[in-house]
Design an enzyme around this catalytic site. Structure first.
Site, PDB file in Angstrom:
ATOM      1  CG  ASP A  46      -4.151  -6.366  -4.987  1.00 35.43           C
ATOM      2  OD1 ASP A  46      -3.893  -5.273  -5.033  1.00 35.43           O
ATOM      3  OD2 ASP A  46      -3.869  -7.033  -4.028  1.00 35.43           O
ATOM      4  CE  LYS A  76      -1.156  -5.040  -2.800  1.00 33.61           C
ATOM      5  NZ  LYS A  76      -1.596  -6.597  -2.860  1.00 33.61           N
TER       6      LYS A  76
END
Ligand code: A2P
Length: 277
Positions: A46, A76
């Site tokens: 992540d 992101k």
């Protein structure tokens, strides 16, 4: 092994344990940490554009020699790109740095002004195959309600700060009952700020001693047993390995009840209601 998965609301699988790289320095620090994580069995990384370490993550994934299909990669969309309406360009830049043709999950990092339009662009990116799933991060219930008014696409995940002091029960129930949005926990170990560390909490130390585990392992196991994807971060190999060894024991009902008593609403990070970046 950390390849235990949860099913997302679009039918895709996500490993319940992911490796977080927030605050890991670009270069050797991130590269070595991701290599160590992949070597010891993590199959979920992540990152985020704003972490500034996507290039090292990408190189580590490539050099690992592990099949792309076996690794779940999240990045992101940063707030400045949301505000500047640069969603597609930002995703392309991330993909280039990551050396990937798609990510498994692309998230709106914070509900910055313009996120509604960004969501529309992310839906298109998913249709075009640049991201397999799309989701949000740091969304409160009122953001999710707004999202459901403007789009028929339910986010696959909502990644939020989550640990025993902020267990997110209400948000968890909302997500579960409104399209089975999977919660993901950032700062599951209480983050890296010195002082108010969860890792010295007596209740957690007691549970850890009972199971002959570390507090970090208890915190990680607790999230997985709640059905929450957990993203611990470390740049130290021994801790990276330790944090992965959470699939060979169970917490008891009493452990869960005791951990529940630690809820005081405390945030280690910024609030989605007041963030100013
Ligand atoms: P380090 O990266 O130096 O190992 P969170 O995942 O909640 O953001 O917490 C990350 C912080 O917890 C980092 O400071 C990390 O330090 C530390 N940490 C990670 N795993 C462990 C562990 N098993 N034991 C103690 N501290 C840990």
């Amino acid at each position: 092994m950390s390849n235990e998965t949860f099913k997302l609301n679009n039918g895709k699988q996500i490993p319940s344990l992911g490796f977080g790289v927030f605050l890991a320095q670009d270069g050797d620090e991130t590269y070595n940490a991701v290599r160590a994580a992949l070597d010891c069995g993590y199959r979920h990384i992540d990152t985020a554009a704003v972490y500034g370490n996507e290039e090292s993550v990408g190189k580590a994934i490539q050099d690992s020699g592990i099949d792309r299909d076996e690794i779940f990669v999240t990045t992101k969309l940063w707030n400045e790109d949301i505000r500047a309406r640069r969603t597609r360009e930002a995703l392309r830049t991330s993909l280039k740095k990551l050396r990937l043709d798609h990510v498994d999950l692309y998230l709106i990092h914070w509900p910055a002004d313009g996120w509604e339009e960004a969501w529309g662009e992310m839906e298109k990116s998913a249709k075009d195959g640049l991201c397999a799933s799309i989701g949000v991060s740091n969304f409160q219930i009122y953001h999710l309600k707004r999202l459901s008014e403007i789009s028929e696409t339910v986010p696959a995940v909502n990644q939020v700060e989550c640990h025993p002091r902020l267990p997110q029960h209400e948000l968890y129930n909302y997500c579960r009952n409104h399209g089975s949005i999977t919660l993901e926990a950032w700062s599951p170990l209480g983050g890296s700020r010195k002082g108010a560390s969860l890792r010295e909490n007596p209740v957690l130390l007691n549970i850890a001693a009972k199971h002959h585990r570390s507090v970090a392992q208890i915190l990680i196991r607790w999230q997985i047993e709640r059905g929450i994807v957990v993203l611990p971060k470390s740049v130290h190999k021994d801790r990276i390995v330790q944090n992965e060894q959470v699939f060979d024991f169970y917490l008891t009902r009493e452990d869960h009840d005791r951990i529940c008593t630690l809820d005081d609403g405390f945030r280690y990070g910024s609030s989605p209601d007041t963030f100013d970046f």
